[in-house]
Write an enzyme that holds these catalytic residues in place. Sequence first.
Site, PDB file in Angstrom:
ATOM      1  N   GLU A 162       0.818  -1.200   0.000  1.00  0.00           N
ATOM      2  CA  GLU A 162       0.000   0.000   0.000  1.00  0.00           C
ATOM      3  C   GLU A 162       0.854   1.253   0.000  1.00  0.00           C
ATOM      4  OE1 GLU A 162      -3.146  -2.267   2.876  1.00  0.00           O
ATOM      5  OE2 GLU A 162      -2.591  -0.219   3.342  1.00  0.00           O
ATOM      6  N   CYS A 192       3.063   8.189   1.851  1.00  0.00           N
ATOM      7  CA  CYS A 192       3.331   7.234   2.922  1.00  0.00           C
ATOM      8  C   CYS A 192       3.702   5.919   2.248  1.00  0.00           C
ATOM      9  CB  CYS A 192       2.067   7.097   3.775  1.00  0.00           C
ATOM     10  SG  CYS A 192       2.210   5.862   5.054  1.00  0.00           S
ATOM     11  N   CYS A 234       4.788  -7.713   7.563  1.00  0.00           N
ATOM     12  CA  CYS A 234       5.703  -7.281   8.622  1.00  0.00           C
ATOM     13  C   CYS A 234       5.790  -8.376   9.676  1.00  0.00           C
ATOM     14  CB  CYS A 234       5.219  -5.991   9.261  1.00  0.00           C
ATOM     15  SG  CYS A 234       6.340  -5.353  10.541  1.00  0.00           S
ATOM     16  N   CYS A 252       2.611  -6.320  15.698  1.00  0.00           N
ATOM     17  CA  CYS A 252       1.941  -5.537  16.745  1.00  0.00           C
ATOM     18  C   CYS A 252       0.440  -5.902  16.732  1.00  0.00           C
ATOM     19  CB  CYS A 252       2.105  -4.050  16.483  1.00  0.00           C
ATOM     20  SG  CYS A 252       3.837  -3.566  16.352  1.00  0.00           S
ATOM     21  N   CYS A 301      -2.213  -3.822  14.559  1.00  0.00           N
ATOM     22  CA  CYS A 301      -1.857  -3.447  13.185  1.00  0.00           C
ATOM     23  C   CYS A 301      -2.291  -4.506  12.176  1.00  0.00           C
ATOM     24  CB  CYS A 301      -0.349  -3.226  13.105  1.00  0.00           C
ATOM     25  SG  CYS A 301       0.247  -2.975  11.425  1.00  0.00           S
ATOM     26  N   GLY A 348       5.341  -2.643   6.843  1.00  0.00           N
ATOM     27  CA  GLY A 348       6.698  -3.132   7.047  1.00  0.00           C
ATOM     28  C   GLY A 348       7.492  -2.336   8.057  1.00  0.00           C
ATOM     29  N   GLU A 349       8.598  -2.909   8.473  1.00  0.00           N
ATOM     30  CA  GLU A 349       9.481  -2.279   9.456  1.00  0.00           C
ATOM     31  C   GLU A 349      10.747  -1.818   8.726  1.00  0.00           C
ATOM     32  OE1 GLU A 349       9.674  -1.142  12.703  1.00  0.00           O
ATOM     33  OE2 GLU A 349      11.619  -0.649  11.844  1.00  0.00           O
ATOM     34  N   SER A 378       9.898   5.716  10.261  1.00  0.00           N
ATOM     35  CA  SER A 378       9.213   5.302  11.486  1.00  0.00           C
ATOM     36  C   SER A 378       9.583   3.866  11.839  1.00  0.00           C
ATOM     37  CB  SER A 378       7.702   5.413  11.277  1.00  0.00           C
ATOM     38  OG  SER A 378       7.004   4.883  12.384  1.00  0.00           O
ATOM     39  N   SER A 409       7.715   4.390  17.227  1.00  0.00           N
ATOM     40  CA  SER A 409       6.380   3.943  17.631  1.00  0.00           C
ATOM     41  C   SER A 409       6.480   3.413  19.052  1.00  0.00           C
ATOM     42  CB  SER A 409       5.888   2.842  16.693  1.00  0.00           C
ATOM     43  OG  SER A 409       5.694   3.376  15.401  1.00  0.00           O
ATOM     44  N   LEU A 410       6.234   4.280  19.994  1.00  0.00           N
ATOM     45  CA  LEU A 410       6.416   3.908  21.408  1.00  0.00           C
ATOM     46  C   LEU A 410       5.160   3.210  21.932  1.00  0.00           C
ATOM     47  CD1 LEU A 410       8.725   4.330  23.498  1.00  0.00           C
ATOM     48  CD2 LEU A 410       7.330   6.157  24.455  1.00  0.00           C
ATOM     49  N   HIS A 411       4.055   3.909  21.889  1.00  0.00           N
ATOM     50  CA  HIS A 411       2.717   3.370  22.207  1.00  0.00           C
ATOM     51  C   HIS A 411       2.445   2.976  23.656  1.00  0.00           C
ATOM     52  CE1 HIS A 411       2.461   3.749  17.995  1.00  0.00           C
ATOM     53  NE2 HIS A 411       2.734   2.522  17.631  1.00  0.00           N
ATOM     54  N   ASN A 470      -6.989   3.528  15.164  1.00  0.00           N
ATOM     55  CA  ASN A 470      -7.834   3.397  13.999  1.00  0.00           C
ATOM     56  C   ASN A 470      -8.309   1.953  13.939  1.00  0.00           C
ATOM     57  OD1 ASN A 470      -8.857   3.378  11.388  1.00  0.00           O
ATOM     58  ND2 ASN A 470      -7.256   4.726  10.616  1.00  0.00           N
ATOM     59  N   CYS A 516      -2.739   1.581   7.804  1.00  0.00           N
ATOM     60  CA  CYS A 516      -1.746   0.556   7.566  1.00  0.00           C
ATOM     61  C   CYS A 516      -2.308  -0.861   7.381  1.00  0.00           C
ATOM     62  CB  CYS A 516      -0.827   0.620   8.780  1.00  0.00           C
ATOM     63  SG  CYS A 516       0.515  -0.500   8.855  1.00  0.00           S
TER      64      CYS A 516
HETATM   65  N1  SAH Z   1       6.704  -0.459  11.173  1.00  0.00           N
HETATM   66  C1  SAH Z   1       6.925   0.914  11.415  1.00  0.00           C
HETATM   67  C2  SAH Z   1       6.367   1.810  10.335  1.00  0.00           C
HETATM   68  C3  SAH Z   1       5.026   1.432   9.757  1.00  0.00           C
HETATM   69  S1  SAH Z   1       3.627   1.558  10.818  1.00  0.00           S
HETATM   70  C4  SAH Z   1       6.367   1.309  12.772  1.00  0.00           C
HETATM   71  O1  SAH Z   1       5.658   0.513  13.363  1.00  0.00           O
HETATM   72  O2  SAH Z   1       6.702   2.393  13.234  1.00  0.00           O
HETATM   73  C5  SAH Z   1       3.360   3.313  10.890  1.00  0.00           C
HETATM   74  C6  SAH Z   1       2.588   3.781  12.099  1.00  0.00           C
HETATM   75  O3  SAH Z   1       1.215   3.358  12.027  1.00  0.00           O
HETATM   76  C7  SAH Z   1       3.138   3.218  13.405  1.00  0.00           C
HETATM   77  O4  SAH Z   1       3.286   4.226  14.373  1.00  0.00           O
HETATM   78  C8  SAH Z   1       2.079   2.227  13.776  1.00  0.00           C
HETATM   79  O5  SAH Z   1       2.121   1.954  15.138  1.00  0.00           O
HETATM   80  C9  SAH Z   1       0.811   2.908  13.301  1.00  0.00           C
HETATM   81  N2  SAH Z   1      -0.361   2.036  13.255  1.00  0.00           N
HETATM   82  C10 SAH Z   1      -0.429   0.734  12.906  1.00  0.00           C
HETATM   83  N3  SAH Z   1      -1.693   0.266  13.038  1.00  0.00           N
HETATM   84  C11 SAH Z   1      -2.441   1.299  13.487  1.00  0.00           C
HETATM   85  C12 SAH Z   1      -3.826   1.462  13.833  1.00  0.00           C
HETATM   86  N4  SAH Z   1      -4.677   0.444  13.741  1.00  0.00           N
HETATM   87  N5  SAH Z   1      -4.237   2.665  14.272  1.00  0.00           N
HETATM   88  C13 SAH Z   1      -3.379   3.706  14.353  1.00  0.00           C
HETATM   89  N6  SAH Z   1      -2.073   3.626  14.037  1.00  0.00           N
HETATM   90  C14 SAH Z   1      -1.604   2.430  13.611  1.00  0.00           C
HETATM   91 FE1  SF4 Z   2       4.985  -3.865  11.676  1.00  0.00          FE
HETATM   92 FE2  SF4 Z   2       4.747  -1.244  12.222  1.00  0.00          FE
HETATM   93 FE3  SF4 Z   2       2.547  -2.790  11.882  1.00  0.00          FE
HETATM   94 FE4  SF4 Z   2       4.064  -3.092  14.068  1.00  0.00          FE
HETATM   95  S1  SF4 Z   2       2.901  -1.259  13.458  1.00  0.00           S
HETATM   96  S2  SF4 Z   2       3.256  -4.755  12.777  1.00  0.00           S
HETATM   97  S3  SF4 Z   2       6.103  -2.722  13.233  1.00  0.00           S
HETATM   98  S4  SF4 Z   2       4.086  -2.299  10.339  1.00  0.00           S
END
Ligand code: SAH
Ligand code: SF4
Length: 339
Positions: free
Chosen positions: A89, A104, A111, A115, A118, A158-159, A188, A211-213, A287, A330
């Site tokens: 995407e 983006c 990936c 997480c 995601c 992806g990472e 990121s 991406s701390l969260h 989201n 994502c």
């Molecule tokens: N893998 C990398 C970059 C891609 S994800 C990373 O995790 O940082 C990009 C951003 O989208 C990250 O901050 C991720 O945590 C966030 N993201 C993934 N799923 C999401 C969701 N359902 N709602 C909001 N943000 C999300």
């Molecule tokens: Fe991979 Fe980023 Fe999604 Fe986590 S948030 S699964 S690191 S793409």
Amino acid sequence: MILAGMSLEELEILMSELGATKFRAKQIHNWVYTKSVSTIDEMTNLSKDFREQLKEIASVTETKIKVKQTSKDGTLKYLVEYPDGECVETVLMRFDNRANLTACVSSQVGCAVNCSFCATGKSGFKRNLNYKEIIEQVLTIQRDTGLKVTNIVFMGQGEPLLNLDNVLKALEIFNNDFQIGARRITISTSGIIPGINRLADMDLQSTLAISLHAPTHKLRAEIMPIENKYPLDELKKALLNYVEKTGRRITIEYILIHNFNDTFEVAKELAHWLKDLKCNINLIPYNSVIENDYKKPSSNDIMKFKYLLEHSGKKVTVRLERGADIDAACGQLRGKTTK
Ligand code: SAH
Ligand code: SF4
């Protein structure tokens, strides 16, 4: 041979092999990266004979648009397909300021970090993208819209720090061939420490987003399995080292999930964790992309969380929801079409 992804120098070598002048290389380079054409036939300042000669050995691209969605807010989302049939995407976000067109981009098919919130993580890991496949995403947007992308965020699928060689090579092409400055590019990561250390030792002008969260090991491990491999206290050391070596400010991304990481107590812990770190904070309302029990907080709770953090002296922004009506988060679109 595919012209997209070739540098000016590589094109010059190709031209000399074809017995053409260096100037032709410059023209082709301009067609590929600035005018963003899809075919050699569109390169109208090359003679017809030369275009035919070139077409025998080369084409501009083999990347296709599989699905395109347009949101009411102007966000465009593409499912881009590579010759082997794999898809990723790519999203184009237009901000109010029309001069800012942010792409983006994805760095991998799927990936492995997995997480829990995601959609990409849920689909598992397929393969890395090579640098040409990464830049093709931006070219796809430019070809389709006729616009020039001005900013890039590696926040698609992806990472990026698990495919860093290709990401860095793509960055070089964005700088040199697309003329998109490194300052306009953000990478990121979920917190891959060896990658962060590698970036710390480079003189890169790009922004690093983490991406701390969650601010505690227990909480973070619940949603990000990577926390067990690269725990928060080691991540913190790596980030302090990064700031010290580069002098650059980090962006902290923080997904807000209702009743999980959005409470008063967690805000205090987060402020404490960030206290000695040179950073801005970007709050991302969760989201809802996959079936799970997570919910996004109310706007009121989001604002409360924001004020609490601001109180600690950091700059805090809330990410605008983009393309909410078109699966622009994502992994959603690829998830739907591969089901
Ligand atoms: N893998 C990398 C970059 C891609 S994800 C990373 O995790 O940082 C990009 C951003 O989208 C990250 O901050 C991720 O945590 C966030 N993201 C993934 N799923 C999401 C969701 N359902 N709602 C909001 N943000 C999300
Ligand atoms: Fe991979 Fe980023 Fe999604 Fe986590 S948030 S699964 S690191 S793409």
